[in-house]
Design a protein around this motif. Structure first.
Motif, PDB file in Angstrom:
ATOM      1  N   LEU A  36       0.830  -1.206   0.000  1.00  0.00           N
ATOM      2  CA  LEU A  36       0.000   0.000   0.000  1.00  0.00           C
ATOM      3  C   LEU A  36       0.867   1.258   0.000  1.00  0.00           C
ATOM      4  CD1 LEU A  36      -2.862   1.264   0.262  1.00  0.00           C
ATOM      5  CD2 LEU A  36      -2.490   1.208   2.723  1.00  0.00           C
ATOM      6  N   LEU A  37       1.907   1.257   0.827  1.00  0.00           N
ATOM      7  CA  LEU A  37       2.814   2.411   0.872  1.00  0.00           C
ATOM      8  C   LEU A  37       3.576   2.575  -0.443  1.00  0.00           C
ATOM      9  CD1 LEU A  37       4.208   2.075   4.505  1.00  0.00           C
ATOM     10  CD2 LEU A  37       2.516   3.715   3.660  1.00  0.00           C
ATOM     11  N   LEU A  44       2.133   9.125  -6.042  1.00  0.00           N
ATOM     12  CA  LEU A  44       2.436  10.534  -5.757  1.00  0.00           C
ATOM     13  C   LEU A  44       3.623  11.038  -6.574  1.00  0.00           C
ATOM     14  CD1 LEU A  44       1.883  10.709  -1.903  1.00  0.00           C
ATOM     15  CD2 LEU A  44       0.409  11.636  -3.703  1.00  0.00           C
ATOM     16  N   LEU A  45       4.497  10.145  -6.963  1.00  0.00           N
ATOM     17  CA  LEU A  45       5.632  10.535  -7.805  1.00  0.00           C
ATOM     18  C   LEU A  45       5.232  10.702  -9.261  1.00  0.00           C
ATOM     19  CD1 LEU A  45       8.510   8.352  -6.333  1.00  0.00           C
ATOM     20  CD2 LEU A  45       8.229  10.821  -6.159  1.00  0.00           C
ATOM     21  N   LEU A  52       1.400   1.163 -12.936  1.00  0.00           N
ATOM     22  CA  LEU A  52       1.440   0.957 -11.491  1.00  0.00           C
ATOM     23  C   LEU A  52       0.564  -0.210 -11.036  1.00  0.00           C
ATOM     24  CD1 LEU A  52       2.633   2.066  -8.923  1.00  0.00           C
ATOM     25  CD2 LEU A  52       0.754   3.682  -8.789  1.00  0.00           C
ATOM     26  N   LEU A  53      -0.639  -0.302 -11.577  1.00  0.00           N
ATOM     27  CA  LEU A  53      -1.550  -1.365 -11.147  1.00  0.00           C
ATOM     28  C   LEU A  53      -1.027  -2.769 -11.446  1.00  0.00           C
ATOM     29  CD1 LEU A  53      -5.083   0.131 -11.813  1.00  0.00           C
ATOM     30  CD2 LEU A  53      -3.955  -0.303  -9.640  1.00  0.00           C
TER      31      LEU A  53
END
Length: 116
Positions: A36-37, A44-45, A52-53
């Motif tokens: 999650l982090l 955010l970057l 990403l997914l």
């Protein structure tokens, strides 16, 4: 006579959740928090969701399969025993006999104190 109820039936049994035993539940939970982090940080970057997914889903699948495989292979305490066994040296090397002669002296002192 009255009915006898069993209380605390699960005392002494390891925690189990959907096949995961003991500490593997915590390993999976920590891994999911890290995922999650990671997802949040990369989002955010500015990493596009298209890239990403699949990354996070692939890592999540690897985490699930890996933790379930460890749980199945080692059981409740087997992983800790495996890691402890790896930490035992194959042999010990001493350059003098002082270690062993000192043990004999200590053993003699303990026997003398026990006789008193």
């Amino acid at each position: 006579m009255g009915i006898v109820y069993q209380i605390n039936k699960g005392v002494g049994k390891p925690i189990e959740f959907r096949g995961l035993q003991g500490q593997y539940i915590a390993y999976l939970a920590v891994g999911l928090v890290v995922l999650l982090l990671l997802f949040t940080g990369l989002y955010l970057l500015g990493t596009p969701l298209v890239a990403l997914l699949p990354l996070v889903m692939g890592l999540g699948a690897a985490l699930f399969f890996g933790v379930f495989a460890l749980s199945k292979r080692f059981g409740v305490h087997g992983l800790a025993k495996f890691m402890a066994r790896r930490g035992i040296p194959v042999y010990l090397k001493f350059s003098s006999r002082r270690v062993f002669t000192g043990l004999r002296v200590l053993q003699g002192n303990k026997e003398r104190q026990a006789r008193r």
